[in-house]
Design a protein around this motif. Structure first.
Motif, PDB file in Angstrom:
ATOM      1  N   PRO A   2       0.826  -1.209   0.000  1.00  0.00           N
ATOM      2  CA  PRO A   2       0.000   0.000   0.000  1.00  0.00           C
ATOM      3  C   PRO A   2       0.862   1.261   0.000  1.00  0.00           C
ATOM      4  O   PRO A   2       2.000   1.249   0.453  1.00  0.00           O
ATOM      5  CB  PRO A   2      -0.783  -0.108   1.306  1.00  0.00           C
ATOM      6  N   THR A   4       1.624   4.668   1.696  1.00  0.00           N
ATOM      7  CA  THR A   4       1.463   5.122   3.075  1.00  0.00           C
ATOM      8  C   THR A   4       1.876   6.575   3.190  1.00  0.00           C
ATOM      9  O   THR A   4       2.900   6.969   2.634  1.00  0.00           O
ATOM     10  CB  THR A   4       2.360   4.285   4.022  1.00  0.00           C
ATOM     11  N   LEU A   6       1.860  10.062   6.129  1.00  0.00           N
ATOM     12  CA  LEU A   6       1.629  10.604   7.466  1.00  0.00           C
ATOM     13  C   LEU A   6       1.129  12.028   7.287  1.00  0.00           C
ATOM     14  O   LEU A   6       1.731  12.815   6.558  1.00  0.00           O
ATOM     15  CB  LEU A   6       2.920  10.615   8.280  1.00  0.00           C
ATOM     16  N   CYS A  81      -2.439  11.298  11.551  1.00  0.00           N
ATOM     17  CA  CYS A  81      -2.882  10.096  10.852  1.00  0.00           C
ATOM     18  C   CYS A  81      -1.765   9.409  10.084  1.00  0.00           C
ATOM     19  O   CYS A  81      -0.961  10.066   9.426  1.00  0.00           O
ATOM     20  CB  CYS A  81      -3.961  10.456   9.827  1.00  0.00           C
ATOM     21  N   GLN A  82      -1.777   8.098  10.146  1.00  0.00           N
ATOM     22  CA  GLN A  82      -0.973   7.277   9.251  1.00  0.00           C
ATOM     23  C   GLN A  82      -1.986   6.564   8.362  1.00  0.00           C
ATOM     24  O   GLN A  82      -2.810   5.788   8.850  1.00  0.00           O
ATOM     25  CB  GLN A  82      -0.118   6.282  10.020  1.00  0.00           C
ATOM     26  N   ILE A  83      -1.931   6.871   7.056  1.00  0.00           N
ATOM     27  CA  ILE A  83      -2.933   6.370   6.120  1.00  0.00           C
ATOM     28  C   ILE A  83      -2.300   5.357   5.176  1.00  0.00           C
ATOM     29  O   ILE A  83      -1.250   5.615   4.592  1.00  0.00           O
ATOM     30  CB  ILE A  83      -3.545   7.522   5.299  1.00  0.00           C
ATOM     31  N   TYR A  84      -2.965   4.215   5.037  1.00  0.00           N
ATOM     32  CA  TYR A  84      -2.545   3.176   4.105  1.00  0.00           C
ATOM     33  C   TYR A  84      -3.608   3.103   3.014  1.00  0.00           C
ATOM     34  O   TYR A  84      -4.766   2.785   3.287  1.00  0.00           O
ATOM     35  CB  TYR A  84      -2.441   1.815   4.811  1.00  0.00           C
ATOM     36  N   TRP A  85      -3.205   3.419   1.786  1.00  0.00           N
ATOM     37  CA  TRP A  85      -4.116   3.336   0.650  1.00  0.00           C
ATOM     38  C   TRP A  85      -3.923   1.994  -0.025  1.00  0.00           C
ATOM     39  O   TRP A  85      -2.876   1.720  -0.598  1.00  0.00           O
ATOM     40  CB  TRP A  85      -3.855   4.441  -0.363  1.00  0.00           C
ATOM     41  N   ASP A  90      -9.053   2.220   2.410  1.00  0.00           N
ATOM     42  CA  ASP A  90      -8.110   3.002   3.211  1.00  0.00           C
ATOM     43  C   ASP A  90      -8.113   2.398   4.606  1.00  0.00           C
ATOM     44  O   ASP A  90      -9.176   2.036   5.128  1.00  0.00           O
ATOM     45  CB  ASP A  90      -8.579   4.458   3.388  1.00  0.00           C
ATOM     46  N   VAL A  92      -6.735   3.729   8.244  1.00  0.00           N
ATOM     47  CA  VAL A  92      -6.182   4.924   8.871  1.00  0.00           C
ATOM     48  C   VAL A  92      -6.009   4.664  10.365  1.00  0.00           C
ATOM     49  O   VAL A  92      -6.962   4.277  11.045  1.00  0.00           O
ATOM     50  CB  VAL A  92      -7.097   6.152   8.666  1.00  0.00           C
ATOM     51  N   TYR A  93      -4.787   4.866  10.827  1.00  0.00           N
ATOM     52  CA  TYR A  93      -4.513   4.852  12.263  1.00  0.00           C
ATOM     53  C   TYR A  93      -4.337   6.306  12.655  1.00  0.00           C
ATOM     54  O   TYR A  93      -3.527   7.013  12.070  1.00  0.00           O
ATOM     55  CB  TYR A  93      -3.247   4.058  12.583  1.00  0.00           C
TER      56      TYR A  93
END
Length: 156
Positions: A2, A4, A6, A81-85, A90, A92-93
């Motif tokens: 993915p 990623t 921030l 946010c740490q986003i994984y596409w 998505d 999102v942590y």
């Protein structure tokens, strides 16, 4: 793998007149927007509309605009946010902070990507449940799924 990223920024929530939605969110940062959400049947079945703003639209201008329609600031939250596409999802942590910069919560969100057209709600929901199943070793299960939105958690 993915993609990623921030990101972090302030979200200001405005509440106002009795309308089909409870709030308008002003997301600040590199891609500012105004958002309304209308729950149909909970957090996972909702209508969401994002109105993109120019980066030159300041918080002060948005507050003035909101006040002209009877909306006032309810609360403000900072989200890191740490986003994984993924291909269609998505993950999102994110960590939330109040205006005093005190931590107020940590969350993981799994949602279908807004830029991917889904054939129907059922297929979208199956993708989310499948990912939730894969993440169950982290305690992410239907039983532990959040029932309240950030608005419902932090509103005054």
């Amino acid at each position: 793998f993915p993609v990623t990223i921030l990101v972090g920024g302030w979200d200001t929530y405005y509440s106002g007149p009795n309308l089909p939605f409870d709030f308008i969110r002003h997301r600040q940062g590199d891609n500012p927007e105004l958002t309304i959400k209308v729950k149909m049947k909970g957090n996972n079945d909702r209508v969401e509309v994002d109105l993109k703003l120019s980066p030159c639209v300041t918080e002060k201008i948005v507050a003035k605009f909101m006040s002209m329609f009877g909306f006032e600031k309810n609360f403000k939250v900072y989200k890191y946010c740490q986003i994984y596409w993924l291909e269609k999802l998505d993950i999102v942590y994110y960590i939330t902070y109040d205006e005093a910069k005190d931590e107020t919560g940590r969350f993981i969100e799994i949602e279908c990507r807004k830029d991917v057209e889904m054939p129907n709600k059922e297929e979208a929901w199956e993708l989310i449940k499948d990912m939730e199943s894969k993440m169950s070793v982290l305690g992410i299960t239907p039983k532990n799924r959040m029932k309240r939105s950030l608005w419902e958690i932090f509103k005054k």
